[in-house]
Enzyme design. Structure first.
Site, PDB file in Angstrom:
ATOM      1  N   ALA A  37       0.607  -0.934  -0.012  1.00 47.41           N
ATOM      2  CA  ALA A  37       0.120  -0.216   0.088  1.00 47.41           C
ATOM      3  C   ALA A  37       0.581   1.334   0.145  1.00 47.41           C
ATOM      4  O   ALA A  37       1.961   1.826  -0.513  1.00 47.41           O
ATOM      5  CB  ALA A  37      -0.649  -0.177   1.133  1.00 47.41           C
ATOM      6  N   GLY A  41       3.278   2.451   6.462  1.00 47.05           N
ATOM      7  CA  GLY A  41       2.153   1.262   7.630  1.00 47.05           C
ATOM      8  C   GLY A  41       0.946   2.258   7.956  1.00 47.05           C
ATOM      9  O   GLY A  41       0.698   3.072   8.148  1.00 47.05           O
ATOM     10  N   THR A  42       0.831   1.056   8.803  1.00 52.32           N
ATOM     11  CA  THR A  42      -0.462   1.197  10.055  1.00 52.32           C
ATOM     12  C   THR A  42      -0.272   2.711  10.471  1.00 52.32           C
ATOM     13  O   THR A  42      -0.832   3.672  10.242  1.00 52.32           O
ATOM     14  CB  THR A  42      -0.830   0.664  11.152  1.00 52.32           C
ATOM     15  OG1 THR A  42      -1.050  -1.060   9.585  1.00 52.32           O
ATOM     16  CG2 THR A  42      -1.949   0.704  11.680  1.00 52.32           C
ATOM     17  N   CYS A  43       1.268   2.858  11.073  1.00 54.96           N
ATOM     18  CA  CYS A  43       0.509   4.451  12.413  1.00 54.96           C
ATOM     19  C   CYS A  43       0.721   5.349  10.818  1.00 54.96           C
ATOM     20  O   CYS A  43      -0.518   5.916  11.938  1.00 54.96           O
ATOM     21  CB  CYS A  43       2.829   3.991  12.677  1.00 54.96           C
ATOM     22  SG  CYS A  43       2.973   5.470  13.805  1.00 54.96           S
ATOM     23  N   ALA A 118       4.309  -8.620  -1.991  1.00 61.89           N
ATOM     24  CA  ALA A 118       4.928  -9.948  -2.475  1.00 61.89           C
ATOM     25  C   ALA A 118       5.429 -11.219  -1.833  1.00 61.89           C
ATOM     26  O   ALA A 118       4.150 -11.214  -0.633  1.00 61.89           O
ATOM     27  CB  ALA A 118       6.447  -9.699  -0.726  1.00 61.89           C
ATOM     28  N   GLY A 185      -8.186  -1.829  26.360  1.00 63.25           N
ATOM     29  CA  GLY A 185      -6.660  -1.062  26.949  1.00 63.25           C
ATOM     30  C   GLY A 185      -6.478   0.336  25.909  1.00 63.25           C
ATOM     31  O   GLY A 185      -7.664   1.153  25.674  1.00 63.25           O
ATOM     32  N   VAL A 268      -9.168  -5.469  20.755  1.00 61.85           N
ATOM     33  CA  VAL A 268      -8.523  -6.439  21.424  1.00 61.85           C
ATOM     34  C   VAL A 268      -7.493  -6.580  21.405  1.00 61.85           C
ATOM     35  O   VAL A 268      -7.390  -7.780  22.027  1.00 61.85           O
ATOM     36  CB  VAL A 268      -9.939  -7.848  21.776  1.00 61.85           C
ATOM     37  CG1 VAL A 268     -11.499  -7.332  21.844  1.00 61.85           C
ATOM     38  CG2 VAL A 268      -9.314  -8.198  20.070  1.00 61.85           C
ATOM     39  N   HIS A 437       9.797  27.222  35.293  1.00 58.46           N
ATOM     40  CA  HIS A 437       9.052  27.844  35.851  1.00 58.46           C
ATOM     41  C   HIS A 437       7.394  29.011  35.203  1.00 58.46           C
ATOM     42  O   HIS A 437       8.546  29.535  35.047  1.00 58.46           O
ATOM     43  CB  HIS A 437       9.002  28.112  36.720  1.00 58.46           C
ATOM     44  CG  HIS A 437       7.985  29.019  38.193  1.00 58.46           C
ATOM     45  ND1 HIS A 437       6.672  27.761  39.009  1.00 58.46           N
ATOM     46  CD2 HIS A 437       7.030  29.862  38.617  1.00 58.46           C
ATOM     47  CE1 HIS A 437       5.967  28.189  39.501  1.00 58.46           C
ATOM     48  NE2 HIS A 437       6.244  29.591  38.928  1.00 58.46           N
TER      49      HIS A 437
END
Length: 458
Positions: A37, A41-43, A118, A185, A268, A437
């Site tokens: 794709a 990737g997914t991220c 691939a 999660g 999940v 600060h």
């Protein structure tokens, strides 16, 4: 059929794969990257980046909506509305910029990118079926498996229609009126919280006794409190049995319940992508369902490496990136090995959670020092003083074993926490580091001072 040869062949263009390719190219290695794709990737495409964009948009919308009512800032605003389709378009624009940037970096490193699917023939040969149907053979000296992971389905809730994975939910162009999230999660809570802020009626179903079961109760309690404030219903010790007729069937103890839901999000866990492309022909050793690797990301076959989610937990993009950099340097002949002391983990919930190193329960006999944000001026001025910073340390030496925090915006502290542990900092080191600060980072110094028995602001 055409043929190519190369020094390094990487299957998968996610965070691990593209970093490995860029570093290999920079080191002068003839490198080919195969991606079915888009690179990233997914991220980059359907995970980390899109979800954080949605979370930010939801936060802005929720804050704006709060200003339409009574608020401590004295601000009056009209009741806002959201066009989620436009939000998604904005999110897609960010993704395009990032993936385009990765593609440019690959070109700069002289990496040859081959788009297609691939199929592993042997440890030195891969066939790639292109988008146009053409097949080419690529022969390599070194093969890197970086195929990532996919959303894990459950038999009672197969993906499709109104049952969504994290990929589909991030592409929704309207906010569902009622959303059930199966899995408590970090992925489920991040997206569930965002949808609640956008106006959805959200129910979370978790099989464990509490949410975010990998973390201790002190860290997760502020998150549970915030979910209650957002009117998110949470069912623990609960199992999803099925979905039909717009209702999710749930078993809670001895009680069976039907929850009305327009969409069901299943989160999940994730499964490694190791099937369907011929990898089984190599007979690589496994560690449970993952590929077994050594400290240099070598698999059981010489010249074959694996990085990222296919190698097991923690399934984190930054772990894959670090492994990608490592494996390129190993192939280039550098004397390097995995010797990281800590791996930061962040939950982009509300409030956020950061954990690096050991939790108190994992460090028997260790000291624990906590400083609450209620004593931090910057947290007060943000009207978000819930949460704390916590340091786990060796009692006699002060060596820091772990640092955690829960609070608004604490994700930006992850680097400071990881650096402290990577450099073997002690409580004295952290206490002697001057923090600006007013910032929330002052809580880190204060926690260290407390651990030394020298607390100032508590």
């Amino acid at each position: 059929m055409t043929e190519k040869t190369c020094k390094v062949l990487i299957i998968g263009g996610g965070p691990g794969g593209y970093v490995a390719a860029i570093r290999a190219g920079q080191l002068g290695l003839d490198t080919v990257l195969v991606e079915e794709a888009a690179v990233g990737g997914t991220c980059l495409n359907v995970g980390c980046i899109p979800s954080k964009a949605l979370i930010h948009a939801a936060e802005v919308f929720a804050e704006t909506r709060a200003l339409a009512g009574e608020n401590p800032f004295g601000i009056r605003a009209a009741a806002p509305e959201i066009d989620l389709a436009r939000t998604v378009a904005w999110k897609n624009g960010i993704v395009s910029r990032l993936t385009g940037g990765v593609a440019a970096l690959l070109r700069k490193a002289r990496v040859r990118v081959v788009q297609g699917r691939a199929r592993v023939v042997d440890g030195k040969t891969v066939e790639v079926a292109g988008m146009d149907g053409a097949v080419e053979t690529i022969r390599c000296e070194n093969l890197v498996i970086a195929t990532g992971s996919r959303a894990q389905a459950i038999p009672t809730l197969p993906f499709g229609g109104d049952i969504l994975s994290s990929t589909e939910v991030l592409a929704l162009e309207t906010v569902p009126k009622r959303l059930c999230v199966v899995g408590g999660g970090y992925i489920g809570l991040e997206i569930g919280t965002a949808m609640a802020k956008l106006g959805a009626e959200v129910t979370i179903v978790e099989a464990a006794p509490r949410l975010l079961p990998l973390y201790d109760n002190d860290l997760t309690k502020p998150v549970a409190k915030r979910l209650a404030a957002l009117n998110v219903r949470v069912l623990t010790d609960a199992r999803a049995l099925g979905y039909a007729g717009g209702q999710l069937e749930v078993q809670v103890g001895e009680t069976r319940e039907f929850i009305a839901a327009d969409k069901v999000l299943v989160t999940v866990g994730r499964a490694p992508n190791l099937d369907g492309f011929g990898l089984e022909t190599l007979g690589l050793d496994r560690n449970a369902r993952y590929l077994a690797i050594d400290g240099q990301c070598r698999t059981s076959m010489r010249g074959v490496y694996a990085i990222g989610d296919v190698t097991g937990e923690p399934m984190l993009a930054h772990r894959a990136m670090a492994q990608g950099d490592l494996v390129a340097r190993v192939i280039a002949g550098e004397p390097v090995a995995w010797d990281k002391r800590a791996m930061p983990a962040v939950c982009f919930t509300d409030p956020e959670i950061v954990s690096v190193g050991l939790l108190p329960a994992q460090a028997d006999g260790a000291g624990v020092a906590v400083f609450p944000f209620v004593g931090n001026g910057r947290a007060m001025t943000r009207d978000r003083d819930d949460g704390f910073v916590r340091i786990v340390f060796v009692r006699d030496t002060g060596l820091v074993l772990g640092i955690q925090a829960v609070g608004a915006g604490v994700s930006e502290m992850a680097g400071q926490f990881a650096l402290a542990i990577e450099m073997a900092a002690t409580l004295t080191d952290i206490a002697a580091t001057i923090q600006a600060h007013p910032t929330q980072s002052e809580a880190v110094q204060e926690a260290a001072l407390k651990g030394l028995g020298k607390a100032l602001h508590i």
